[in-house]
Design a protein around this motif. Sequence first.
Motif, PDB file in Angstrom:
ATOM      1  N   UNK A   1       0.810  -1.223   0.000  1.00  0.00           N
ATOM      2  CA  UNK A   1       0.000   0.000   0.000  1.00  0.00           C
ATOM      3  C   UNK A   1       0.840   1.269   0.000  1.00  0.00           C
ATOM      4  N   UNK A   2       2.081   1.172   0.489  1.00  0.00           N
ATOM      5  CA  UNK A   2       2.910   2.386   0.590  1.00  0.00           C
ATOM      6  C   UNK A   2       4.226   2.235  -0.148  1.00  0.00           C
ATOM      7  N   UNK A   3       4.379   1.140  -0.845  1.00  0.00           N
ATOM      8  CA  UNK A   3       5.646   0.905  -1.527  1.00  0.00           C
ATOM      9  C   UNK A   3       5.614  -0.500  -2.092  1.00  0.00           C
ATOM     10  N   UNK A   4       6.741  -0.916  -2.632  1.00  0.00           N
ATOM     11  CA  UNK A   4       6.767  -2.240  -3.252  1.00  0.00           C
ATOM     12  C   UNK A   4       7.135  -3.294  -2.205  1.00  0.00           C
ATOM     13  N   UNK A   5       6.415  -4.415  -2.181  1.00  0.00           N
ATOM     14  CA  UNK A   5       6.779  -5.487  -1.254  1.00  0.00           C
ATOM     15  C   UNK A   5       7.954  -6.284  -1.802  1.00  0.00           C
TER      16      UNK A   5
ATOM     17  N   UNK B   1      -7.937   9.787  -7.445  1.00  0.00           N
ATOM     18  CA  UNK B   1      -7.142   9.058  -6.463  1.00  0.00           C
ATOM     19  C   UNK B   1      -6.510   7.829  -7.109  1.00  0.00           C
ATOM     20  N   UNK B   2      -5.206   7.739  -6.949  1.00  0.00           N
ATOM     21  CA  UNK B   2      -4.515   6.571  -7.465  1.00  0.00           C
ATOM     22  C   UNK B   2      -4.647   5.446  -6.446  1.00  0.00           C
ATOM     23  N   UNK B   3      -5.146   4.286  -6.896  1.00  0.00           N
ATOM     24  CA  UNK B   3      -5.323   3.142  -5.991  1.00  0.00           C
ATOM     25  C   UNK B   3      -4.263   2.088  -6.290  1.00  0.00           C
ATOM     26  N   UNK B   4      -3.695   1.539  -5.234  1.00  0.00           N
ATOM     27  CA  UNK B   4      -2.723   0.468  -5.459  1.00  0.00           C
ATOM     28  C   UNK B   4      -3.481  -0.849  -5.654  1.00  0.00           C
ATOM     29  N   UNK B   5      -2.755  -1.858  -6.014  1.00  0.00           N
ATOM     30  CA  UNK B   5      -3.327  -3.167  -6.308  1.00  0.00           C
ATOM     31  C   UNK B   5      -3.975  -3.796  -5.068  1.00  0.00           C
ATOM     32  N   UNK B   6      -5.289  -3.939  -5.084  1.00  0.00           N
ATOM     33  CA  UNK B   6      -5.993  -4.464  -3.903  1.00  0.00           C
ATOM     34  C   UNK B   6      -5.673  -5.930  -3.634  1.00  0.00           C
ATOM     35  N   UNK B   7      -5.190  -6.600  -4.671  1.00  0.00           N
ATOM     36  CA  UNK B   7      -4.892  -8.032  -4.517  1.00  0.00           C
ATOM     37  C   UNK B   7      -3.432  -8.275  -4.089  1.00  0.00           C
ATOM     38  N   UNK B   8      -2.682  -7.195  -3.839  1.00  0.00           N
ATOM     39  CA  UNK B   8      -1.246  -7.348  -3.564  1.00  0.00           C
ATOM     40  C   UNK B   8      -0.985  -8.342  -2.422  1.00  0.00           C
ATOM     41  N   UNK B   9      -1.775  -8.275  -1.370  1.00  0.00           N
ATOM     42  CA  UNK B   9      -1.578  -9.169  -0.224  1.00  0.00           C
ATOM     43  C   UNK B   9      -1.671 -10.625  -0.643  1.00  0.00           C
ATOM     44  N   UNK B  10      -2.743 -10.943  -1.349  1.00  0.00           N
ATOM     45  CA  UNK B  10      -2.939 -12.334  -1.820  1.00  0.00           C
ATOM     46  C   UNK B  10      -1.795 -12.766  -2.733  1.00  0.00           C
ATOM     47  N   UNK B  11      -1.430 -11.873  -3.652  1.00  0.00           N
ATOM     48  CA  UNK B  11      -0.380 -12.208  -4.627  1.00  0.00           C
ATOM     49  C   UNK B  11       0.943 -12.496  -3.902  1.00  0.00           C
TER      50      UNK B  11
END
Lengths: 140, 559
Positions: free
Chosen positions: B133-137, B481-491
């Motif tokens: 949400x605040x940067x790249x994992x 508003x720019x939204x980050x990838x909501x599926x990032x956690x799952x991915x």
Amino acid sequence: MAEERKIRVLMSKPGVDGHWRGIVTVSRGLRDAGMEVIFGGFQSIEQIVETAIEEDVDVIGLSIHSQAHIPWTKRIVSLMEEKGIKDSVLLIIGGVIPTLDHERLKELGAAEVFGPGTPIKKIADFIRENVKRKQKVSAS
Amino acid sequence: MFKEDEIKRIEEREKEWLKRIEGVKERKARFETYSGIPIKQLYTPADIRDHNYLEDVGFPGDAPFVRGVYPTMYRSRFWTIRLFSGYGTPEDTNKRWKLLYEEGETGFSAAVDVLTFNGIDPEDPRADVEVGTEGVPLYCIDSMYALTEGLPIDKISVALVVEPFSSAPVCAMYFNMAKGRGIDIRKLMGTCQNDILTMTCGFVPFESVPPDQMLRLACDLIEWCVPEKNVPKWHPINFTTYNYREGGIDAIQELGFGFANAITHIDELIERGWKVDDFVNRLAFHLSAHKDFFEEIAKYRAARRIWYKLMKDKYEAKDPRSYEFRFHIQTAGSSLTAQQPMVNIIRTAFQALAAVLGGCQSMHTNSYDEAICLPSEEAVRLALRTQQVIQEETGVADTIDPLGGSYYVEWLTDEIEERVWKYLDKMTEAGGNVVKLLENGWLYKEMADAFHKRQRAVDEGEERVIGVNCYLSREEEPPIVFRTNEKAGEIERERLRRLKERRDNRKVEELLDKLRRACDKGENVMPAVMDATAAGATLGEVCNVYREVLGTWNPPIVI
């Protein structure tokens, strides 16, 4: 006349985001405005609700800068409801939160959302007005 | 620099001139810089009468480096345009990096998410919704391949913005990936932040190790990369004064914190048996470009002179490259407003101009929507174009240090230098090195006092902020508003699940044991971290070993 009880505010950060300027600034500001501030710092949702009950607070203030404001708000409101403090404790949220999401957070159960550039007085005034109203509602 | 009788004549004329303007009402009762340095109406040669040009200012690339760290500066090569960028997943960030590269960016910089910052894997329920949400994992070596896929990282430098707690494993994953791509890491260019004070004062850490152990981990990485020559071209640390400045401390404190931090690390490495010339040339700085235009320019010029004096007088460095104070710039995020966000474009442009006039080596310009959300494509393109306009259209980079010789700027450069030395003395009196100042809470108090002071200044209108306490607009259209990838956690959870299925779990356990022993014995952790991450150990697994052996720490925050 009995001494009026100070408004008690728990200030916490859910999650692990470390932006701390907001929470410290608002905590000190509310304390200077005459409120009792319990500084929770980093706390899990469970710890926040538990502390709110133990400390018998009137307000929970969440500082969120991680853009995860929607899931955190959903989780805390649901736990506040489960523990029976949703109607007696005022939930306010601050941080870098898009204005477009403010309404959404209010629908979910936040009383108000304060973004960057908010004067402390505005937050303190909001708390004073709405804590009373909330107490009346729960007393009736 | 000026003849004594000429100075006398100037001073006499100045007195006459002052008489002429006596009693004329000014806009403000007192004029001062953002850091509270009083400003006169006018500066003349008399204000820098003691200057010896060759000793106090000199030539670019020459002591005391006030005019620039290289002899040719932007005449031969512009500063690197390096936009701090990361969100969603490594694949999402890779797309953004490619876009920026195609649009003319000349260096990459990875903003990491809060789990990467704190060394936490994405399954942890305390942070599971904050993935990307605040940067790249960046939780494992696979993430590094995805992040840099198709990008020429053998030719372009990459900045990994990770701090001492997670810098060793994240850099190790990056180095292992580079090796895997057939790149000789002895030639690998890039940098990591690895900055204790960013980890503790810029942000507060979540279940991280105590400050003395952070210093140890930071120095392990420096030592392994530079004097031990494993990745000798890497900048293994950036003293990121930007991050503490964002809290509201002033320019003097910014440099004070930065130099005290550098001194602490240099002393630790000397204690380990290295000579200052073995490593100091690779230590870099990351400063803020804040609101006060001339003060910021003077700050950069003063910083170069302070560094030169520190290296020459305190550390007796012999290698001329040790005298070079090189720095990256970030324009001030804290100066941006959520109100009337387009105004942020203008603020950023002025701040970027100050950084260029001050001789920066690379720069990030903020996007106008950053007080609201992570930058959108449109906003980040404008931030990039801001630097390109300065490079290609303004002509300000065509001569070196064009403000050198300005009576005001030279005077202010001297004034800032003097105040920074005094502040450094104050820090020494308050406890000594930055580890002690973290442990005894002094740095936290300085930060918290600054938060409060700035808030009060804006609330009371003493500090004017357009859109916040003056020139308010009645109607405001909220930006997209720019939204980050909501599926990032799952991915990301899936990425780790697949990795754990594929890797040799027993080998990973053994290598984590090796790390445990290195932590315990006080050996350099890097060899063990390199091996463990190559075998597929995750960021959280490495950081949990640190927590287990080195302990965790709660910063002494006061409100």
